[in-house]
Motif scaffolding. Sequence first.
Motif, PDB file in Angstrom:
ATOM      1  N   ASP A   1     -17.602  59.211  24.312  1.00  0.00           N
ATOM      2  CA  ASP A   1     -18.300  60.503  24.252  1.00  0.00           C
ATOM      3  C   ASP A   1     -17.751  61.408  23.151  1.00  0.00           C
ATOM      4  OD1 ASP A   1     -15.866  61.126  25.362  1.00  0.00           O
ATOM      5  OD2 ASP A   1     -16.685  62.155  27.128  1.00  0.00           O
ATOM      6  N   VAL A   2     -17.247  60.794  22.078  1.00  0.00           N
ATOM      7  CA  VAL A   2     -16.731  61.568  20.945  1.00  0.00           C
ATOM      8  C   VAL A   2     -17.904  61.918  20.031  1.00  0.00           C
ATOM      9  CG1 VAL A   2     -15.140  61.654  19.002  1.00  0.00           C
ATOM     10  CG2 VAL A   2     -14.509  60.399  21.086  1.00  0.00           C
ATOM     11  N   THR A   3     -18.397  63.126  20.183  1.00  0.00           N
ATOM     12  CA  THR A   3     -19.509  63.594  19.360  1.00  0.00           C
ATOM     13  C   THR A   3     -18.988  64.252  18.083  1.00  0.00           C
ATOM     14  OG1 THR A   3     -19.544  65.765  20.402  1.00  0.00           O
ATOM     15  CG2 THR A   3     -20.915  64.039  21.416  1.00  0.00           C
ATOM     16  N   VAL A   4     -19.897  64.479  17.160  1.00  0.00           N
ATOM     17  CA  VAL A   4     -19.553  65.223  15.943  1.00  0.00           C
ATOM     18  C   VAL A   4     -19.045  66.612  16.308  1.00  0.00           C
ATOM     19  CG1 VAL A   4     -20.548  66.299  13.874  1.00  0.00           C
ATOM     20  CG2 VAL A   4     -21.132  63.931  14.468  1.00  0.00           C
ATOM     21  N   GLU A   5     -19.651  67.229  17.293  1.00  0.00           N
ATOM     22  CA  GLU A   5     -19.251  68.575  17.717  1.00  0.00           C
ATOM     23  C   GLU A   5     -17.845  68.578  18.302  1.00  0.00           C
ATOM     24  OE1 GLU A   5     -18.956  71.902  20.712  1.00  0.00           O
ATOM     25  OE2 GLU A   5     -19.121  69.756  21.105  1.00  0.00           O
ATOM     26  N   LEU A   6     -17.512  67.585  19.144  1.00  0.00           N
ATOM     27  CA  LEU A   6     -16.160  67.499  19.708  1.00  0.00           C
ATOM     28  C   LEU A   6     -15.138  67.265  18.596  1.00  0.00           C
ATOM     29  CD1 LEU A   6     -15.009  65.751  22.921  1.00  0.00           C
ATOM     30  CD2 LEU A   6     -13.823  65.247  20.789  1.00  0.00           C
ATOM     31  N   PHE A   7     -15.463  66.387  17.682  1.00  0.00           N
ATOM     32  CA  PHE A   7     -14.593  66.083  16.542  1.00  0.00           C
ATOM     33  C   PHE A   7     -14.324  67.362  15.747  1.00  0.00           C
ATOM     34  CE2 PHE A   7     -13.921  62.187  13.627  1.00  0.00           C
ATOM     35  CZ  PHE A   7     -12.943  62.811  12.875  1.00  0.00           C
ATOM     36  N   PHE A   8     -15.363  68.136  15.513  1.00  0.00           N
ATOM     37  CA  PHE A   8     -15.235  69.379  14.763  1.00  0.00           C
ATOM     38  C   PHE A   8     -14.293  70.355  15.463  1.00  0.00           C
ATOM     39  CE2 PHE A   8     -16.956  73.632  13.547  1.00  0.00           C
ATOM     40  CZ  PHE A   8     -16.747  73.546  12.177  1.00  0.00           C
TER      41      PHE A   8
ATOM     42  N   GLU B   1      -9.519  73.463  18.586  1.00  0.00           N
ATOM     43  CA  GLU B   1      -8.993  72.907  19.838  1.00  0.00           C
ATOM     44  C   GLU B   1      -8.196  71.640  19.556  1.00  0.00           C
ATOM     45  OE1 GLU B   1     -11.804  72.860  23.191  1.00  0.00           O
ATOM     46  OE2 GLU B   1     -13.198  73.965  21.901  1.00  0.00           O
ATOM     47  N   ALA B   2      -6.995  71.802  19.022  1.00  0.00           N
ATOM     48  CA  ALA B   2      -6.174  70.660  18.622  1.00  0.00           C
ATOM     49  C   ALA B   2      -5.831  69.739  19.790  1.00  0.00           C
ATOM     50  CB  ALA B   2      -4.888  71.151  17.958  1.00  0.00           C
TER      51      ALA B   2
END
Length: 222
Positions: A177-184, A190-191
């Motif tokens: 569930d690693v989305t582009v938004e989560l990655f960003f 949010e380190a």
Amino acid sequence: MPVVLSLNIASRTTPADYTRTGVTGIDKRPVDGALEVSPPGPKGSSGSGVAGDAIGDWSAHGGDHQAVYGYAREDLDWWQTELGVDLHNGQFGENLTTQGIDQTNALVGERWRIGTAVLEVTAPRIPCRTFAEFLAQRGWVKRFTQVNRPGAYFRVLEAGRIAPGDEITVLHRPDHDVTVELFFRALTTEADLLPRLLEAGDSVPPEVIELVHKRNAVQLDS
């Protein structure tokens, strides 16, 4: 059906005193016909994966995991309303302006067939001073970061030709569930989310994997 509204390139770099190299390739403009996309090689030793597209700073842009940059027309329209200015396709420096597909919630490792090429989602775009100066927007880096509409970088899994109007077909969605938004968010605000990026495997750019491992090592030593 999701489509490529426009294919955009910078046919040459332009002078820019606000960049490290003194030039930039962010000013991308739509082209009429098809262009070849191919893996350009490791970051720092190569430029764009789109034929004829100029990049001003190879240390920060281009390379296999940033071969192609995409941004959704729907997000450009949202920003157009927010900023009160007209935004043409390519104005965010994107090679692909798309319609009908959600780049923000695309999964890292998701594979798209466009034209005769196959692209894989690898990472979000992180805003920089060049982006802010080009748009002439005060506080742009902070504002862009807060909104979480970064667009997506792609690597080229199968070289081919892409043209305006090509349909976009999602061939594969990975089992995480690693989305582009989560990655960003992991790279900007949010380190604590950084370790989750490893779930996306080698779709993640090597420099980001190295960052995650360094952070984990620091935490173990502390």
